[in-house]
Every structure is written in C-alpha cells, then in structure tokens.
Design a protein around this motif. Structure first.
Motif, PDB file in Angstrom:
ATOM      1  N   PHE A  61       1.064   1.363 -14.508  1.00  0.00           N
ATOM      2  CA  PHE A  61       1.570   0.557 -13.601  1.00  0.00           C
ATOM      3  C   PHE A  61       2.271   1.414 -12.573  1.00  0.00           C
ATOM      4  CE2 PHE A  61       4.335  -1.631 -17.822  1.00  0.00           C
ATOM      5  CZ  PHE A  61       3.222  -2.116 -17.469  1.00  0.00           C
ATOM      6  N   VAL A  62       2.170   1.156 -11.362  1.00  0.00           N
ATOM      7  CA  VAL A  62       3.057   1.021  -9.724  1.00  0.00           C
ATOM      8  C   VAL A  62       3.909   1.103  -9.908  1.00  0.00           C
ATOM      9  CG1 VAL A  62       3.235   1.155  -7.600  1.00  0.00           C
ATOM     10  CG2 VAL A  62       0.765   0.258  -8.697  1.00  0.00           C
ATOM     11  N   PHE A  63       5.115   2.277 -10.354  1.00  0.00           N
ATOM     12  CA  PHE A  63       6.479   2.724  -9.911  1.00  0.00           C
ATOM     13  C   PHE A  63       6.475   2.433 -11.397  1.00  0.00           C
ATOM     14  CE2 PHE A  63       5.934   2.872  -5.132  1.00  0.00           C
ATOM     15  CZ  PHE A  63       5.957   4.296  -4.947  1.00  0.00           C
ATOM     16  N   ARG A  64       5.778   3.109 -12.251  1.00  0.00           N
ATOM     17  CA  ARG A  64       6.570   2.280 -13.801  1.00  0.00           C
ATOM     18  C   ARG A  64       8.777   2.469 -13.521  1.00  0.00           C
ATOM     19  NH1 ARG A  64       4.668   4.012 -19.679  1.00  0.00           N
ATOM     20  NH2 ARG A  64       6.170   3.191 -21.100  1.00  0.00           N
ATOM     21  N   PHE A  65       8.812   4.154 -13.440  1.00  0.00           N
ATOM     22  CA  PHE A  65      10.045   4.157 -13.630  1.00  0.00           C
ATOM     23  C   PHE A  65      11.077   3.510 -12.264  1.00  0.00           C
ATOM     24  CE2 PHE A  65       8.128   6.333 -17.476  1.00  0.00           C
ATOM     25  CZ  PHE A  65       8.791   5.206 -18.238  1.00  0.00           C
ATOM     26  N   ALA A  66      10.715   3.908 -10.901  1.00  0.00           N
ATOM     27  CA  ALA A  66      11.453   4.238 -10.382  1.00  0.00           C
ATOM     28  C   ALA A  66      11.158   2.878  -9.341  1.00  0.00           C
ATOM     29  CB  ALA A  66      10.629   4.947  -9.441  1.00  0.00           C
ATOM     30  N   THR A  99       0.566  -1.127  -0.133  1.00  0.00           N
ATOM     31  CA  THR A  99      -0.033  -0.118  -0.423  1.00  0.00           C
ATOM     32  C   THR A  99       0.773   0.877   0.204  1.00  0.00           C
ATOM     33  OG1 THR A  99      -0.322  -0.348   2.325  1.00  0.00           O
ATOM     34  CG2 THR A  99      -2.073  -0.900   0.889  1.00  0.00           C
ATOM     35  N   GLU A 100       2.089   1.146   0.372  1.00  0.00           N
ATOM     36  CA  GLU A 100       3.031   2.387  -0.333  1.00  0.00           C
ATOM     37  C   GLU A 100       3.232   3.279  -1.854  1.00  0.00           C
ATOM     38  OE1 GLU A 100       7.136   0.483   1.925  1.00  0.00           O
ATOM     39  OE2 GLU A 100       5.406  -0.759   2.799  1.00  0.00           O
ATOM     40  N   PHE A 101       1.397   3.755  -1.741  1.00  0.00           N
ATOM     41  CA  PHE A 101       2.167   4.530  -3.024  1.00  0.00           C
ATOM     42  C   PHE A 101       1.071   5.160  -3.192  1.00  0.00           C
ATOM     43  CE2 PHE A 101      -0.438   0.578  -3.939  1.00  0.00           C
ATOM     44  CZ  PHE A 101      -1.482   1.078  -4.019  1.00  0.00           C
ATOM     45  N   GLU A 102       1.174   6.315  -3.806  1.00  0.00           N
ATOM     46  CA  GLU A 102      -0.567   7.111  -3.281  1.00  0.00           C
ATOM     47  C   GLU A 102      -0.702   7.374  -5.186  1.00  0.00           C
ATOM     48  OE1 GLU A 102      -1.282   9.007  -1.329  1.00  0.00           O
ATOM     49  OE2 GLU A 102       0.415   8.554  -0.354  1.00  0.00           O
ATOM     50  N   PRO A 103      -1.639   8.112  -5.613  1.00  0.00           N
ATOM     51  CA  PRO A 103      -2.490   8.068  -7.132  1.00  0.00           C
ATOM     52  C   PRO A 103      -1.558   8.702  -8.212  1.00  0.00           C
ATOM     53  CG  PRO A 103      -4.182   9.034  -5.557  1.00  0.00           C
ATOM     54  CD  PRO A 103      -3.131   8.438  -4.221  1.00  0.00           C
ATOM     55  N   CYS A 104      -0.550   9.138  -7.757  1.00  0.00           N
ATOM     56  CA  CYS A 104       0.056  10.004  -8.312  1.00  0.00           C
ATOM     57  C   CYS A 104       1.579   8.949  -8.458  1.00  0.00           C
ATOM     58  CB  CYS A 104       0.780  10.952  -8.010  1.00  0.00           C
ATOM     59  SG  CYS A 104       1.512  10.955  -6.106  1.00  0.00           S
ATOM     60  N   ASP A 105       1.497   7.651  -8.067  1.00  0.00           N
ATOM     61  CA  ASP A 105       2.729   6.842  -8.758  1.00  0.00           C
ATOM     62  C   ASP A 105       2.322   5.900  -9.312  1.00  0.00           C
ATOM     63  OD1 ASP A 105       4.211   8.287  -6.603  1.00  0.00           O
ATOM     64  OD2 ASP A 105       3.195   6.803  -5.107  1.00  0.00           O
ATOM     65  N   ILE A 106       0.778   5.579  -9.753  1.00  0.00           N
ATOM     66  CA  ILE A 106       0.201   5.006 -10.628  1.00  0.00           C
ATOM     67  C   ILE A 106       0.249   5.618 -11.936  1.00  0.00           C
ATOM     68  CG2 ILE A 106      -1.622   3.486 -12.055  1.00  0.00           C
ATOM     69  CD1 ILE A 106      -2.741   3.856  -8.571  1.00  0.00           C
ATOM     70  N   CYS A 107       1.329   5.481 -13.164  1.00  0.00           N
ATOM     71  CA  CYS A 107       1.590   5.415 -14.316  1.00  0.00           C
ATOM     72  C   CYS A 107       0.045   5.853 -15.249  1.00  0.00           C
ATOM     73  CB  CYS A 107       2.071   4.355 -15.378  1.00  0.00           C
ATOM     74  SG  CYS A 107       2.379   5.002 -17.235  1.00  0.00           S
ATOM     75  N   PRO A 108      -0.339   7.184 -16.086  1.00  0.00           N
ATOM     76  CA  PRO A 108      -1.767   6.800 -16.793  1.00  0.00           C
ATOM     77  C   PRO A 108      -1.451   6.195 -18.210  1.00  0.00           C
ATOM     78  CG  PRO A 108      -0.342   9.126 -16.708  1.00  0.00           C
ATOM     79  CD  PRO A 108       0.683   8.276 -15.443  1.00  0.00           C
ATOM     80  N   VAL A 109      -0.498   6.288 -18.531  1.00  0.00           N
ATOM     81  CA  VAL A 109      -0.738   5.479 -19.574  1.00  0.00           C
ATOM     82  C   VAL A 109      -0.801   3.897 -18.932  1.00  0.00           C
ATOM     83  CG1 VAL A 109       0.251   4.516 -21.614  1.00  0.00           C
ATOM     84  CG2 VAL A 109       0.503   7.104 -20.552  1.00  0.00           C
ATOM     85  N   SER A 110       0.392   3.500 -18.559  1.00  0.00           N
ATOM     86  CA  SER A 110      -0.022   1.488 -18.338  1.00  0.00           C
ATOM     87  C   SER A 110      -0.691   1.184 -17.403  1.00  0.00           C
ATOM     88  CB  SER A 110       1.794   1.136 -18.570  1.00  0.00           C
ATOM     89  OG  SER A 110       2.012   2.072 -17.343  1.00  0.00           O
TER      90      SER A 110
END
Length: 320
Positions: free
Chosen positions: A292-297, A279-290
């Motif tokens: 993915f959670v933490f797509r790059f990081a 649960t250690e993520f926020e909506p802004c950490d979700i890629c709007p295209v794919s």
C-alpha cells in the motif's frame, strides 16, 4: 497518602490507556495464538474511562477513514477463539454489510467495546490487573529497571502503585485549549487575537458538534471557515461541515484547509497510484508488507474523495 501496590509485582507489562491503540498488541497476539503467552507474564491495564475498548472513538459523529473490512480484521482469522468467536456476533454481521466502505465511528466504538470485554476477562483470568476509572499520575524507573506507575481512582480518590518490567503509554490524543495561547500559526498564536472565533476540531467532531458550530456562525453573513492542519481530523471536519451545514458552506471558498505539506493519498499499490497520475510518494512510503502507498498516513473513503476533487488546486499551489 501512601500508594498501595498491586497484589502481584512486578507485572511483565503495564499498559496506560485502554482504547484501541492500547489493546492493539493484545489483539495482534490473539491473532497469532500468543495471547496466553503474553498474559501469563502478567499484564496490568490502567484506563481513565469506565470500560476498556472504545476510548474516545465512539463519541464522534463522523464516519471512519478506514473501511469496515479493516475494522473487522480485529476479530477475523484469529488463532485464539476468544476474540475469534466475535466474528459471528450480530454487530460484526452488521458491520460486514458496510463492506469496503466507511462506517459510523459509533459502530466502530461498539466493536471495540466488545473486544475490550473479552480482553478484560482474559487479563483477569490470567492473574493480571485491570484498573478502570483510574488515571496514571506519574511513572518512574528505579535502579533495577522496574517501572513504578502511580494511579489515582477517579471515583474514590485512592492511589495505587503498579510495578512492571515494561511500560506502554497509549493515552490517546487530547486538545488542550491552553496551547492556543502559545503555539504559533502564521507567526503568532491564535489566542487571544482570535478569541470568539475559534473552535477545536474535537469540539466539532463530537456528537452535537455541528449544532454548536451552527450556533457559533448564527448571524454571520457569508461565513468563512479556516481549518488549520492537514490531519485526518482536519479533513474529516471539512467533510462533516459540507454534509451537515450545506447553507453555511455552499459559497465557493467558504471552507479552506491550511496545511504545511501535501495531503497524502492512500493507494492499494504504487502501480495504481502512478496509473492515476499520483507521483507524490517515495519508495519509503510504500508498505513492504502490503504494498500500500501511505498505508497509515493516506486519506481514504470520504476524506480521500474530497481531497481528490480539489487536488488540481493543490497542484496549482493553491489551498483547498
């Protein structure tokens, strides 16, 4: 010595650097069928190494944190045939065998060399400029908004000036030993206090790096290794040491990763993360295209497996 100007000025774009990040915009343009349009305005590339493509990627002895499939997207589904034709190259056929797993970075570097060769020719064919074995020494913008980038040949010592409308800097990362004298860790700089006990991750991850570390630890009983930082290279260092130095790292607590924030984990979707109890993520950490959670990081492959194995310790407030 007065710098000579490039034969065509101004170019639309000067790219300083010739590694994966520098070539990424051209790869994206190729996929969309816009490579000719981009190159028609005039592109100049300045690269310190002898060739375009790999940058420092191929010199590391570790496996990638991205899947082989991810690397192959650089040559798949291209509207432009010049890069698209590489999909049938023997190296690409070999990389497809790794599937959704990671691959040795030397293989990823070899793929980028192939891409660099194609783009090098395409730039020149379009009237652009490629300066290999050249370093960009300075850049300034004049009153008309044009960028003047001065370069110096690493082999001849001659200088050259490239004028362009825009300037893209993609010079890659570097670890300057001098920063260890100034950058504080736990309130004080690492040097000179810990002189003789420090190696930078770049020294360890390169070809022959673990052999250098083994010599570094020779004669030390029950060595303890602290890895400062929570980046991809930090966790990749831990993975490499566990795999290649089993005797030195077999004791619990022999490796510690010291980091400032929670280590981010990649998930293919928020649903998959929540189903796993992450649960250690926020909506802004979700890629709007794919999606993915933490797509790059986020950590993937072997690094992800290691972090997930020790994650209960993070939750309890302890360091892995």
């Amino acid at each position: 010595m007065m710098a000579r100007r490039a034969p065509k000025a101004p170019f639309r774009t000067t790219i300083v650097g010739g590694g994966p990040a520098a070539l990424a915009p051209l790869v994206a343009a190729s996929r969309d069928g816009r490579l000719d349009e981009i190159l028609a305005g005039g592109v100049a590339v300045i690269e310190a190494g002898p060739i375009l493509g790999a940058g420092r990627l191929g010199r590391y002895a570790i496996w990638s944190d991205s899947t082989a499939e991810t690397f192959l997207t650089a040559v798949t589904d291209h509207a432009d045939p010049r890069l698209g034709q590489l999909v049938d190259h023997p190296l690409c056929r070999e990389l497809r065998g790794y599937g959704k797993g990671s691959l040795p970075l030397e293989k990823a570097g070899a793929l980028m060399v192939l891409i660099g060769e194609v783009l090098h020719k395409a730039i020149l064919d379009a009237g652009g400029l490629v300066l290999v074995d050249h370093e960009a020494t300075s850049a300034h913008r004049d009153a008309d908004g044009l960028w003047h980038t001065k370069t110096c040949s690493r082999t001849m010592g001659t200088t050259f000036e490239v004028v362009s409308d825009t300037l893209l800097l993609a010079t890659g990362g570097a670890q300057d030993p001098a920063r260890l004298l100034e950058e504080p860790v736990a309130g004080r700089p690492l040097l000179p206090t810990f002189a003789g006990k420090i190696l930078q991750s770049d020294d360890v991850l390169r070809q022959g790096g673990t052999e250098r570390l083994a010599r570094f630890l020779l004669g030390r009983t029950e060595p303890r290794i602290a890895i400062v930082g929570g980046s991809t290279s930090a966790v990749a260092t831990a993975v490499l040491l566990l795999r290649t130095l089993p005797e030195e790292t077999k004791r619990p607590g022999s490796i510690q990763i010291l980091h400032r924030r929670p280590l981010r984990i990649f998930y293919p979707s928020s649903e998959a993360a929540l189903a796993d109890g992450y649960t250690e993520f926020e909506p802004c950490d979700i890629c709007p295209v794919s999606g993915f959670v933490f797509r790059f990081a986020g950590f993937r492959t072997e690094s992800r497996d290691l972090i997930m194995n020790v994650r209960p310790r993070f939750i309890m407030g302890r360091t892995a």
